[in-house]
Design an enzyme around this catalytic site. Structure first.
Site, PDB file in Angstrom:
ATOM      1  N   LYS A   1     -22.031   3.102   7.528  1.00  0.00           N
ATOM      2  CA  LYS A   1     -23.328   3.624   7.095  1.00  0.00           C
ATOM      3  C   LYS A   1     -23.299   3.764   5.592  1.00  0.00           C
ATOM      4  O   LYS A   1     -22.230   3.932   5.000  1.00  0.00           O
ATOM      5  CB  LYS A   1     -23.584   5.003   7.726  1.00  0.00           C
TER       6      LYS A   1
HETATM    7  N1  GLU Z   1     -30.129   2.108  11.050  1.00  0.00           N
HETATM    8  C1  GLU Z   1     -30.160   1.694  12.415  1.00  0.00           C
HETATM    9  C2  GLU Z   1     -29.314   2.615  13.270  1.00  0.00           C
HETATM   10  O1  GLU Z   1     -29.093   3.750  12.931  1.00  0.00           O
HETATM   11  C3  GLU Z   1     -29.833   0.221  12.580  1.00  0.00           C
HETATM   12  C4  GLU Z   1     -28.475  -0.206  12.115  1.00  0.00           C
HETATM   13  C5  GLU Z   1     -28.257  -1.707  12.108  1.00  0.00           C
HETATM   14  O2  GLU Z   1     -29.146  -2.440  12.532  1.00  0.00           O
HETATM   15  O3  GLU Z   1     -27.201  -2.113  11.658  1.00  0.00           O
HETATM   16  O4  GLU Z   1     -28.899   2.260  14.338  1.00  0.00           O
END
Ligand code: GLU
Length: 424
Positions: free
Chosen positions: A114
């Site tokens: 993240k």
């Molecule tokens: N931000 C989204 C999540 O929390 C998508 C993450 C992604 O597609 O890599 O799952």
């Protein structure tokens, strides 16, 4: 104008404490080797960067950015990038940990990562946001890449942000690398259906739940918190399937109408710059009040820490379908379980986004693109498969859906770690 906030329920709430507590409980239930369980409590690596940019008024402002790899045992890191004043190393680490379990639960060959920048995009111009994105990308470039770590959108980032990241990375290596991010515009290698995928995936599970509980969608009412990329799509999907969407909110507040809101018109109203709470004909409600409106399906699609031990006793829904990451605390979870609420936990409920991100990465890697029918078929198949697995384990072990989902994800990562062994 101060940054709009999702409200007081976040007070004193630590996402990382929640995430680690969830891990500890699941590890205990799994009887996990403490050597493995302990390693999983910490991120593999975390990068903190300063992101200086020139503002429109000529000043240079330094923002702080992060990229955390929680675990990359199953494959490259995967997870979104958020731009918000709440972003911290702690928050980013918790979200990276949840990505690890989410990818493993969905059987997607990615690890958990993240990123984010602590900033208030509501106060920034498009040029400033572009500068921030490009400088942040250059600062984390050593961590990302199609085989290393693939960012995606999250709160207050979108397909434009992803296009800037893809461009910055591509300019640095000297050729176009679409596979470095997902959630890009289709014209630069994005996937059909990615933008809608989180909301659609959540609705796949809501309808599967109604089917299981033998409830007629046309007789159901829903409340949706959050009207961004997840909430607006989920509300529209529910409305299209004749569920009565009685209340919806954005960060400024909500709109309530017991006879149901016309979600298509509400989306147009917001697209034209209106606030949800100012939708003509509806009653304005606060985000706090919204969560307590009696309904069949409650869908928190905003942010973490919204349902806590304070408001959980007042929540009156049959199904809680989590589109956000971490909207319900563990204490609230127990209260809702006692009330018999059917919970679709976040790592399962919002996994449609990362699942379609995986399809996007596969398409970029193979340079072969699928049609929307194929995307939605594969998405539903993977969502329902994970849903069945969670329900089966929950029944077998007598644990909550959340614990079952975490146990499946954690056990897959732990098993892979055991096979790979400890280096050197
Ligand atoms: N931000 C989204 C999540 O929390 C998508 C993450 C992604 O597609 O890599 O799952």
């Amino acid at each position: 104008m101060p940054f709009p906030s999702w409200g007081e329920t976040r007070e004193g709430h630590s996402m990382l404490k929640e995430a680690v507590e969830q891990l500890d409980r699941a590890s205990h239930l799994l009887g996990l080797d403490p050597n493995v369980a302990d390693r999983l409590r910490y991120p593999k690596r975390a990068l903190v960067v300063t992101v200086p940019i020139r503002m429109d008024d000529g000043r240079v402002v330094s923002y702080t950015g992060y990229r955390v790899h929680h675990n990359v045992t199953l494959g490259p890191g995967k997870g979104g990038i958020r731009y918000s004043p709440t972003v911290s190393l702690e928050e980013t680490t918790a979200l990276a940990m949840w990505m690890t379990w989410k990818c493993a639960l969905m059987n997607i060959p990615f690890g958990g990562a993240k990123g984010g920048v602590c900033c208030d995009t509501h106060k920034m111009s498009r040029r400033e946001i572009q500068a921030l994105t490009r400088r942040y990308t250059s600062e984390i470039v050593m961590l990302i890449g199609p085989e290393r770590d693939i960012p995606a959108p999250d709160m207050y980032t979108n397909e434009q942000t992803m296009a800037w990241i893809m461009d910055t990375y591509s300019m640095q290596v000297g050729y176009s690398v679409p596979g470095v991010v997902t959630g890009k515009p289709v014209v630069v290698g994005g996937s059909l259906g990615r933008r809608e995928a989180t909301g659609i995936g959540l609705c796949n599970l809501i309808f599967a739940t109604l089917d299981r509980l033998k409830l007629d969608p046309q007789k159901m009412t829903a409340v949706v918190q959050g009207f961004g990329n997840v909430g607006s799509v989920a509300a529209l999907e529910l409305w299209r399937d004749k569920v009565k969407v009685v209340a919806v909110s954005d960060v400024y507040g909500g709109a309530y109408h017991p006879a149901g809101l016309p979600v298509d018109a509400l989306i147009r109203h917001v697209d034209e710059g209106g606030k949800v709470s100012e939708f003509p004909g509806a009653t304005a409600v606060s985000n706090r009040e919204l969560l307590e409106i009696p309904c069949d399906i409650l869908t928190p699609c905003a942010t973490a820490g919204q349902i806590t031990k304070e408001n959980a006793p007042k929540i009156q829904c049959r199904i809680l379908a989590e589109g956000a990451n971490g909207p319900t605390t563990l204490e609230a979870d127990a209260i809702l379980a006692d009330k018999g609420v059917f919970i679709i936990p976040d790592v399962l409920g919002n996994a449609g986004g990362v699942t379609t991100s995986y399809f996007e990465w596969v398409q970029d890697t193979q340079k072969f693109f699928w049609d929307i029918g194929e995307i939605n078929r594969q998405l539903e198949r993977i969502m329902l498969q994970a849903f069945q697995e969670v329900l089966a384990l929950s029944k077998e072990r007598g644990v909550s859906h959340r614990m079952a989902a975490l146990m499946i994800g954690i056990s897959r990562v732990a098993e892979a770690m055991r096979f790979r062994g400890l280096y050197p």
